[in-house]
Scaffold this motif. Structure first.
Motif, PDB file in Angstrom:
ATOM      1  N   THR A   3       0.832  -1.205   0.000  1.00 40.15           N
ATOM      2  CA  THR A   3       0.000   0.000   0.000  1.00 40.15           C
ATOM      3  C   THR A   3       0.865   1.252   0.000  1.00 40.15           C
ATOM      4  O   THR A   3       0.649   2.164  -0.796  1.00 40.15           O
ATOM      5  CB  THR A   3      -0.942  -0.004   1.219  1.00 40.15           C
ATOM      6  OG1 THR A   3      -1.655  -1.221   1.243  1.00 40.15           O
ATOM      7  CG2 THR A   3      -1.908   1.153   1.163  1.00 40.15           C
ATOM      8  N   LEU A   4       1.881   1.267   0.874  1.00 44.14           N
ATOM      9  CA  LEU A   4       2.788   2.421   0.887  1.00 44.14           C
ATOM     10  C   LEU A   4       3.536   2.521  -0.425  1.00 44.14           C
ATOM     11  O   LEU A   4       3.711   3.607  -0.981  1.00 44.14           O
ATOM     12  CB  LEU A   4       3.781   2.304   2.044  1.00 44.14           C
ATOM     13  CG  LEU A   4       3.230   2.598   3.429  1.00 44.14           C
ATOM     14  CD1 LEU A   4       4.320   2.436   4.475  1.00 44.14           C
ATOM     15  CD2 LEU A   4       2.654   4.005   3.500  1.00 44.14           C
ATOM     16  N   GLY A   5       3.970   1.365  -0.928  1.00 42.88           N
ATOM     17  CA  GLY A   5       4.712   1.345  -2.185  1.00 42.88           C
ATOM     18  C   GLY A   5       3.889   1.904  -3.324  1.00 42.88           C
ATOM     19  O   GLY A   5       4.365   2.737  -4.107  1.00 42.88           O
ATOM     20  N   ILE A  22      -6.487  -5.971   8.002  1.00 46.35           N
ATOM     21  CA  ILE A  22      -6.958  -4.806   8.758  1.00 46.35           C
ATOM     22  C   ILE A  22      -5.777  -4.084   9.406  1.00 46.35           C
ATOM     23  O   ILE A  22      -5.629  -2.860   9.278  1.00 46.35           O
ATOM     24  CB  ILE A  22      -7.995  -5.241   9.824  1.00 46.35           C
ATOM     25  CG1 ILE A  22      -9.262  -5.761   9.129  1.00 46.35           C
ATOM     26  CG2 ILE A  22      -8.335  -4.087  10.757  1.00 46.35           C
ATOM     27  CD1 ILE A  22     -10.225  -6.479  10.047  1.00 46.35           C
ATOM     28  N   LEU A  23      -4.909  -4.855  10.049  1.00 53.32           N
ATOM     29  CA  LEU A  23      -3.732  -4.245  10.692  1.00 53.32           C
ATOM     30  C   LEU A  23      -2.849  -3.559   9.666  1.00 53.32           C
ATOM     31  O   LEU A  23      -2.380  -2.437   9.880  1.00 53.32           O
ATOM     32  CB  LEU A  23      -2.916  -5.319  11.424  1.00 53.32           C
ATOM     33  CG  LEU A  23      -3.423  -5.765  12.784  1.00 53.32           C
ATOM     34  CD1 LEU A  23      -2.465  -6.793  13.385  1.00 53.32           C
ATOM     35  CD2 LEU A  23      -3.547  -4.573  13.722  1.00 53.32           C
ATOM     36  N   GLY A  24      -2.620  -4.254   8.545  1.00 56.58           N
ATOM     37  CA  GLY A  24      -1.750  -3.722   7.507  1.00 56.58           C
ATOM     38  C   GLY A  24      -2.287  -2.415   6.941  1.00 56.58           C
ATOM     39  O   GLY A  24      -1.542  -1.441   6.773  1.00 56.58           O
ATOM     40  N   LEU A  25      -3.591  -2.394   6.670  1.00 60.69           N
ATOM     41  CA  LEU A  25      -4.185  -1.178   6.111  1.00 60.69           C
ATOM     42  C   LEU A  25      -4.127  -0.036   7.125  1.00 60.69           C
ATOM     43  O   LEU A  25      -3.825   1.107   6.764  1.00 60.69           O
ATOM     44  CB  LEU A  25      -5.630  -1.433   5.673  1.00 60.69           C
ATOM     45  CG  LEU A  25      -5.803  -2.280   4.408  1.00 60.69           C
ATOM     46  CD1 LEU A  25      -7.275  -2.495   4.095  1.00 60.69           C
ATOM     47  CD2 LEU A  25      -5.115  -1.630   3.211  1.00 60.69           C
ATOM     48  N   ILE A  70      -3.264   4.761  -0.843  1.00 57.61           N
ATOM     49  CA  ILE A  70      -4.032   4.210  -1.952  1.00 57.61           C
ATOM     50  C   ILE A  70      -4.426   2.789  -1.626  1.00 57.61           C
ATOM     51  O   ILE A  70      -3.574   1.929  -1.431  1.00 57.61           O
ATOM     52  CB  ILE A  70      -3.226   4.274  -3.262  1.00 57.61           C
ATOM     53  CG1 ILE A  70      -3.074   5.737  -3.664  1.00 57.61           C
ATOM     54  CG2 ILE A  70      -3.941   3.505  -4.368  1.00 57.61           C
ATOM     55  CD1 ILE A  70      -1.946   5.975  -4.587  1.00 57.61           C
ATOM     56  N   LEU A  71      -5.734   2.548  -1.531  1.00 58.22           N
ATOM     57  CA  LEU A  71      -6.231   1.213  -1.220  1.00 58.22           C
ATOM     58  C   LEU A  71      -6.119   0.355  -2.467  1.00 58.22           C
ATOM     59  O   LEU A  71      -6.764   0.622  -3.471  1.00 58.22           O
ATOM     60  CB  LEU A  71      -7.688   1.305  -0.757  1.00 58.22           C
ATOM     61  CG  LEU A  71      -8.329  -0.021  -0.383  1.00 58.22           C
ATOM     62  CD1 LEU A  71      -7.620  -0.651   0.800  1.00 58.22           C
ATOM     63  CD2 LEU A  71      -9.792   0.171  -0.075  1.00 58.22           C
ATOM     64  N   ASN A  72      -5.255  -0.639  -2.388  1.00 64.74           N
ATOM     65  CA  ASN A  72      -5.051  -1.523  -3.521  1.00 64.74           C
ATOM     66  C   ASN A  72      -5.879  -2.788  -3.298  1.00 64.74           C
ATOM     67  O   ASN A  72      -5.460  -3.712  -2.609  1.00 64.74           O
ATOM     68  CB  ASN A  72      -3.549  -1.839  -3.618  1.00 64.74           C
ATOM     69  CG  ASN A  72      -3.212  -2.614  -4.862  1.00 64.74           C
ATOM     70  OD1 ASN A  72      -4.059  -3.303  -5.422  1.00 64.74           O
ATOM     71  ND2 ASN A  72      -1.974  -2.507  -5.289  1.00 64.74           N
ATOM     72  N   ILE A  73      -7.084  -2.803  -3.894  1.00 64.55           N
ATOM     73  CA  ILE A  73      -8.000  -3.934  -3.671  1.00 64.55           C
ATOM     74  C   ILE A  73      -7.374  -5.240  -4.147  1.00 64.55           C
ATOM     75  O   ILE A  73      -7.509  -6.274  -3.509  1.00 64.55           O
ATOM     76  CB  ILE A  73      -9.343  -3.694  -4.407  1.00 64.55           C
ATOM     77  CG1 ILE A  73     -10.105  -2.536  -3.738  1.00 64.55           C
ATOM     78  CG2 ILE A  73     -10.206  -4.945  -4.413  1.00 64.55           C
ATOM     79  CD1 ILE A  73     -10.563  -2.820  -2.328  1.00 64.55           C
ATOM     80  N   GLY A  74      -6.654  -5.156  -5.249  1.00 62.38           N
ATOM     81  CA  GLY A  74      -6.006  -6.349  -5.803  1.00 62.38           C
ATOM     82  C   GLY A  74      -5.153  -7.064  -4.773  1.00 62.38           C
ATOM     83  O   GLY A  74      -5.299  -8.267  -4.564  1.00 62.38           O
TER      84      GLY A  74
END
Lengths: 239, 403
Positions: B39-41, B345-348, B363-367
């Motif tokens: 997500t950060l990347g 959840i923790l990661g997001l 940026i929420l990467n659903i993939g």
């Protein structure tokens, strides 16, 4: 696949059943040729000292094991030729088991324990609840549905186990020393229940016991010794 | 039936909360790490990409000197371009929106008592078009100002802020190397790039004025070429290369002594770094998932042993091998995918917090969320299969006798 009570007799027939453990020289013969015939509606007590082969015989009768040689016909079907899963299906649809140690699922309510075999039969939830409640009622445990085995006495636990065994309306009930862990008063209650199911519902019962008193409730007694049937007695008033 | 199995699995997991949570921990950490990093990347990549596209979409830079990334290509400044090169590009190549020759240097700028060191770029009025830059005040150069090399200038917003605070500087004079220039415009702020470069720290003046009054030569260091929307930038790039080889008289077979780069190339150089990092972290996370999976296998084996009598009872009652296998498999899959969900959840949450802290967009990467979930489920299947099979193949007689 629900069974009906219009069964041909005999329901169980053993012809020269031999069971060996191990192979070749060191092979141990647990059963040395058993011939046994049990009719529908019988209540048979199986007796004998430990090591006499009665447990081995019960395992084969319960379709948990297969004979090394000889034939075991369950309602005319040669169980020795069935696969493991096919034998499981016979147990699922025709047999009920009662164990000395009750074997209830811990931390699971009495109702859920009784429902267990119905789950494997794919009975829908509603009907399952009704039938399990009914079964518990028939063993005198109405109002104890929510209790877990830990909260029940030994006698009550065994009655839950009986409810679990009869909830499927099996044709045969296999009981392995059902009163072995109970005092005489509880044992009497259990035996009364079994007798009642045998008389009222026509369920065939095979019961292993050490206790001649308990055997007295049965309509016939089979005595094992050294892997053979020593004697076979029938009470005159039955069959 | 399957639903029952799920309920049963849920109950078994709740029955031993402590053990279940510890078992899940490996998966939780692995998944959380992947989710956070990816997500950060992707936030960072997105920012770099948008920064660079802010520099101008469809933009090509033509620079003298060999490509230093090429093997054996030592850094080589190369012969500078001339104004004629830029004119040749705009004359002979089709599909272009703007062509802007530039020359620049670092210089001291003085306004009243304030002074600041910044980059001064000499260019034409097409420069603003090529780079998609917008004026916040004043106007661009007129054709005659460019032609005659008049002493006028346009300020980047940083320079404007440093020298004039919030006053409108249009019409004021500044001095570049003691030569007075009149301010005719100020550009809108573009902010920092992802790598902390100030994009507003510069002054632009007409090319001729730069060459005559500041540089003292007619060299052009970079030609900015912007293609029309929908034009084939790759073809334009090839055309420019051919034209420049011709003009610079490079014999066939010899390497170019100049370089045409498009922004996509610059972006891909930067994002490839991010990709390598992401892959590395992915590998670390993969190891963590593997360890987590082994943890699940371990606990499931313990569970099978503990519940041998239960398994025996179930088999006696009429459970097929399949039923028992499914029961334990579902249990391990529920365990691992629950770990996956907690990890997601923790990661997001971690990514959200860190994104704010690092100034990177979230940026929420659903993939990747879906992949992480499926992966954790797969770990449950792979590592749960062996214990489940062990349970299913138990001999009911032995199992019933087990203490």
């Amino acid at each position: 696949m629900e069974k009906t009570n219009t069964l041909k007799t005999p329901v169980i027939e053993m012809k020269g059943v031999v069971k060996e453990y191990g192979k070749g020289q060191s092979a141990m013969k647990a059963l040395r040729g058993i011939d046994l015939s049990i009719d529908s509606g019988d209540f048979v007590a199986v007796m004998g000292p430990s090591g006499s082969g009665k447990s081995t015989c019960m395992n084969i009768l319960g379709c948990l094991d297969t004979p090394t040689s000889g034939e075991y016909l369950f309602e005319g079907v040669d169980v020795g030729k069935l696969s493991r899963d096919q034998r499981a299906l016979i147990r699922r649809y025709y047999l009920g088991f009662i164990f000395q140690g009750f074997n209830l699922l811990n931390r699971t309510s009495a109702l859920e324990n009784v429902e267990l075999p119905l789950i494997y039969r794919g009975i829908p939830v509603r009907e399952r609840h009704l039938r399990a409640k009914d079964a518990l009622k028939s063993v005198g445990l109405e109002g104890w549905e929510k209790h877990t085995p830990g909260e029940l006495s030994g006698g009550q636990q065994q009655r839950v186990a009986i409810a679990r065994a009869i909830v499927t309306q099996p044709s045969i009930l296999l009981a392995d020393e059902p009163t072995g862990n109970l005092d005489s008063a509880r044992s009497r209650e259990i035996m009364d229940l079994l007798t009642q199911f045998n008389r009222e519902r026509g369920i065939t019962i095979l019961m292993v016991t050490h206790d001649p008193h308990m055997a007295g409730f049965a309509s016939s007694t089979v005595q094992f010794l050294d892997g053979m049937i020593e004697t076979e007695e029938k009470k005159g008033n039955h069959h | 039936m399957l639903w029952e199995t799920f309920l049963l699995a849920g109950r078994e997991i709740r029955r031993n909360v402590m053990r279940s949570s510890l078992t899940m921990l490996g998966i939780v950490i692995g998944v959380a790490a992947v989710i956070t990093m990816v997500t950060l990347g992707s936030g960072a990549t997105e920012q770099v990409t948008s920064d660079i596209s802010k520099l101008g979409s469809n933009l090509l830079q033509v620079r003298p000197g060999r490509d230093m990334h090429r093997p054996g290509g030592a850094r080589d400044a190369g012969t500078p371009f001339e104004l004629a090169d830029s004119q040749a590009i705009s004359r002979e190549i089709s599909g272009l929106k703007a062509v802007a020759p530039t020359a620049g240097t670092s210089i001291q700028v003085i306004a009243g008592n304030e002074n600041v060191s910044t980059t001064v770029t000499g260019t034409t009025s097409e420069f603003l078009i090529a780079r998609d830059w917008v004026l916040s005040a004043g106007r661009a150069f007129t054709a005659s100002e460019v032609k005659s090399g008049k002493s006028v200038c346009i300020l980047g917003s940083t320079v404007k802020k440093t020298l004039f605070d919030n006053q409108n500087p249009v019409g004021e004079m500044i001095r570049l190397q003691k030569i007075p220039f009149r301010i005719i415009g100020v550009l809108e702020e573009k902010g920092q790039t992802g790598f902390g470069m100030d994009q507003d720290d510069f002054v632009i003046i007409p090319l001729r004025a730069f060459q005559r009054r500041i540089a003292g030569n007619t060299e052009i260091s970079t030609i900015f070429v912007s293609a029309k929307d929908g034009a084939d930038t790759a073809k334009i790039q090839r055309d420019i290369e051919r034209l420049m080889r011709d003009r610079r008289r490079i014999l066939p077979g010899r390497e170019d002594d100049f370089r045409v780069r498009d922004m996509k190339e610059i972006i891909s150089t930067l994002t490839s770094t991010t990709k390598v990092l992401t892959a590395l972290l992915g590998a670390v996370a993969g190891v963590s998932l593997l360890v987590g999976g082994i943890g699940i296998m371990n606990i499931m084996l313990v569970s099978v042993t503990e519940r041998t009598r239960e398994i025996g009872t179930r088999l006696a009652i009429g459970a097929l091998e399949r039923d028992v296998l499914t029961q334990f498999l579902v249990e391990s899959v529920v365990l691992s995918s629950l770990g996956g969900v907690i990890g997601i959840i923790l990661g997001l949450s971690a990514a959200y917090g860190l994104a704010g802290f690092l100034g990177v967009p979230f940026i929420l990467n659903i993939g990747i969320v879906v992949i992480a979930f499926l992966f954790s489920g797969a770990v449950g299947i792979i590592f749960g299969y062996f214990p489940a099979r062990k349970a299913a193949q138990l001999d009911p007689i032995e199992a019933l006798r087990h203490e």
